[in-house]
Design a protein around this motif. Structure first.
Motif, PDB file in Angstrom:
ATOM      1  N   LYS A 139      -4.648   0.248  -0.475  1.00  0.00           N
ATOM      2  CA  LYS A 139      -4.993  -0.960   0.005  1.00  0.00           C
ATOM      3  C   LYS A 139      -6.308  -1.411  -0.506  1.00  0.00           C
ATOM      4  O   LYS A 139      -7.153  -0.605  -0.104  1.00  0.00           O
ATOM      5  N   SER A 166      -4.262  -8.741   8.134  1.00  0.00           N
ATOM      6  CA  SER A 166      -5.011  -7.858   7.167  1.00  0.00           C
ATOM      7  C   SER A 166      -6.464  -7.522   7.438  1.00  0.00           C
ATOM      8  O   SER A 166      -6.994  -6.288   7.138  1.00  0.00           O
ATOM      9  N   HIS A 191       0.958  -2.947   8.465  1.00  0.00           N
ATOM     10  CA  HIS A 191      -0.185  -2.438   8.315  1.00  0.00           C
ATOM     11  C   HIS A 191      -1.445  -3.639   8.091  1.00  0.00           C
ATOM     12  O   HIS A 191      -2.475  -3.039   7.736  1.00  0.00           O
ATOM     13  N   ASP A 203       2.126  -6.803   3.603  1.00  0.00           N
ATOM     14  CA  ASP A 203       2.649  -5.535   4.514  1.00  0.00           C
ATOM     15  C   ASP A 203       2.485  -6.125   6.039  1.00  0.00           C
ATOM     16  O   ASP A 203       1.073  -6.165   6.479  1.00  0.00           O
ATOM     17  N   SER A 261       2.750  -1.951  -1.051  1.00  0.00           N
ATOM     18  CA  SER A 261       2.971  -0.806  -0.421  1.00  0.00           C
ATOM     19  C   SER A 261       2.195   0.340  -0.858  1.00  0.00           C
ATOM     20  O   SER A 261       2.615   1.516  -0.400  1.00  0.00           O
ATOM     21  N   HIS A 307       4.722 -10.090  -0.503  1.00  0.00           N
ATOM     22  CA  HIS A 307       3.989  -8.952  -0.829  1.00  0.00           C
ATOM     23  C   HIS A 307       3.002  -8.456   0.576  1.00  0.00           C
ATOM     24  O   HIS A 307       2.399  -7.364   0.419  1.00  0.00           O
ATOM     25  N   ARG A 350      -0.403   2.723   2.222  1.00  0.00           N
ATOM     26  CA  ARG A 350      -0.278   1.706   2.884  1.00  0.00           C
ATOM     27  C   ARG A 350      -1.103   1.582   4.235  1.00  0.00           C
ATOM     28  O   ARG A 350      -1.247   0.561   4.775  1.00  0.00           O
TER      29      ARG A 350
END
Length: 503
Positions: free
Chosen positions: A178, A207, A170, A167, A175, A165, A230
């Motif tokens: 956030k 992150s 980004h 991303d 997705s 999961h 996202r």
């Protein structure tokens, strides 16, 4: 502070209670349940632009029984119903959910939804299946023995989930919108420290960059609650005590691991924000949040200094204060800053005097009544026990050990469900993996402090009882709330690791 002024609303609200649903059933009316928060911008927008309109309020008062739930006061109901804010749940008179959604609808769109559900209820009420009396049987997952093998399997499933999961473009998880999920990032950092597997560190750094780009306030410090999209493109501007306490801890941990100066600056600015804006230096304890104000935060730095700051919501939420205590103790000890430890201990003093009784912890301290409110919820008791035990470990102040003991004694007597082998808020509620993990962690720490075998046995039993639920969570299909629920599972995994490792 709209969430506390609903009694003056055009909509005639009742508080959430069994009696309210009995009234709806007796009168044959559907139920409109609203979950709102004092700090939530879109909650205020929905209230002012939609609910307070004459057409909507009149229709609700004539055709529905309306119930108001304050997010910060009834987190048990928030966990049960909410997927976002404002949260709307429409029930039929028998108490069955007919429609639910999060977000602020315009007046005409909301009226269409209300009329459609009310019409459906009137059309089908005679044919609707009768509501079961009493409580329905709750499926109790089979217990899973607490072993090193089980822990490794759950840990690996969690890490696989996070990898799937993440991303990678980004940063963050999923997705959609956030959220920072500080607990997940802290867990990944711990796994990197233990294994030196750079995949975990890369995930955290990616992150944290998204968080700094999307929800960090570079002018006043601190973090906003979450960002839309996202790409972290548009923050929701409320600043929450729990979000900032947990992120300060993660950024400090990340700085110690990487020596990235940006992480250190974010940590220091966030701690300064908390002390300056949310900490009550006179009485002790932290206020819960600062209200969202998009217009203010979009001002240039020079204009902001002259503008009126968004209001601070001054109720003191027990669980969030406990989390802040743990953050300030950890940062004070790791950096050698005695002032941070002093803030933590002052907060514990406030909690001990105002939020802890022989009947456990209150949900919050109400600034208007100057009293603790809403006893009996699982999460504040779990967090409070953990914070007082850690405070005692750091200071050896006997009052903190006694406060922890009062909370644990109450929780074992009143919140433990022997049939399910876990802690619950009532016999009909679902099992909360995160809150049980926190409570198990507190029991393990209490055992190490006192040597009481019963505390370790109870913690181990809770972890075993929830083993099946934990595994099901980590392998079930994706949905809109799965990342947040896996973040709660981190508390369970941390307690599990404490049981299987030697003190």
């Amino acid at each position: 502070m709209w969430a506390y002024s609903h009694h003056t609303s055009r909509v005639r609200y009742l508080d959430y209670s069994p009696e309210a649903f009995q009234t709806a059933r007796r009168e044959g009316k559907p139920v409109f349940l609203l979950i709102s928060a004092v700090w939530c911008y879109w909650c205020k927008y929905f209230a002012q632009q939609t609910l307070e309109s004459e057409e909507v309020s009149t229709y609700l008062n004539r055709n529905y029984l309306s119930i108001f739930v304050d997010h910060d006061r009834r987190m048990d109901l928030t966990r049960k119903y909410a997927r976002g804010l404002p949260m709307i749940v429409l029930f039929d008179p028998a108490g069955q959910v007919r429609q639910s959604f999060a977000g602020a609808l315009k007046k005409d769109d909301f009226l269409d939804v209300l009329k459609r559900v009310a019409s459906d209820v009137r059309t089908n009420i005679a044919a609707a299946p009768p509501r079961r009396s009493g409580t329905e049987a709750i499926v109790i997952p089979s217990p899973v023995p607490v072993t090193l093998e089980t822990y490794r399997r759950l840990r690996d499933e969690t890490l696989n989930f996070l990898t799937d999961h993440l991303d990678t473009v980004h940063g963050g998880f999923g997705s959609g919108d956030k959220y920072p999920h500080a607990q997940l990032l802290g867990y990944l950092l711990g796994q990197y420290d233990a294994t030196r597997d750079r995949r975990y560190l890369v995930a955290v750094e990616k992150s944290l960059e998204g968080i700094l780009r999307g929800i960090y306030d570079p002018v006043e410090g601190g973090f906003f609650r979450y960002a839309e999209g996202r790409e972290w493109r548009q923050p929701h501007y409320e600043k929450m005590l729990s979000v900032n306490a947990s992120l300060a801890l993660v950024f400090n941990q990340a700085h110690r691991t990487t020596q990235n100066p940006r992480y250190k600056r974010a940590t220091e600015a966030t701690i300064a924000y908390l002390q300056r804006t949310l900490y009550d230096a006179r009485a002790g304890g932290f206020y819960g949040s600062q209200t969202a104000d998009p217009d203010y935060y979009r001002l240039a730095p020079t204009e902001r200094r002259a503008a009126r700051k968004p209001p601070v919501n001054r109720d003191k939420v027990t669980a969030w204060n406990a989390e802040a205590v743990l953050t300030f103790l950890a940062l004070g000890q790791s950096t050698g800053r005695k002032d941070l430890v002093d803030v933590a201990l002052s907060t514990l003093d406030f909690m001990g005097q105002n939020l802890i009784t022989e009947k456990g912890a209150f949900q919050l301290y109400d600034v208007k009544t100057r009293r603790g409110q809403l006893p009996g919820q699982l999460e504040p008791n779990a967090w409070a026990a953990l914070a007082f035990l850690e405070g005692y470990r750091a200071s050896h102040i006997e009052a903190y050990r006694q406060a922890a003991q009062r909370v644990l004694t109450y929780a074992k007597a009143e919140l433990f469900d022997t049939a399910r082998g876990a802690f619950v808020e009532d016999k009909d509620s679902s099992l909360a993996l995160g809150a049980n993990g926190i409570m198990a962690d507190a029991l393990i720490r209490a055992h190490r402090l006192t040597g009481r075998a019963e505390d370790l046995e109870l913690a181990t039993g809770v972890l075993a009882a929830l083993g099946g639920a934990a595994r099901a969570l980590l392998v079930e299909d994706d949905d809109a709330t799965i990342v947040a629920r896996v973040a709660d599972a981190v508390f369970y995994l941390r307690a599990y690791a404490r049981v299987i490792e030697k003190p």
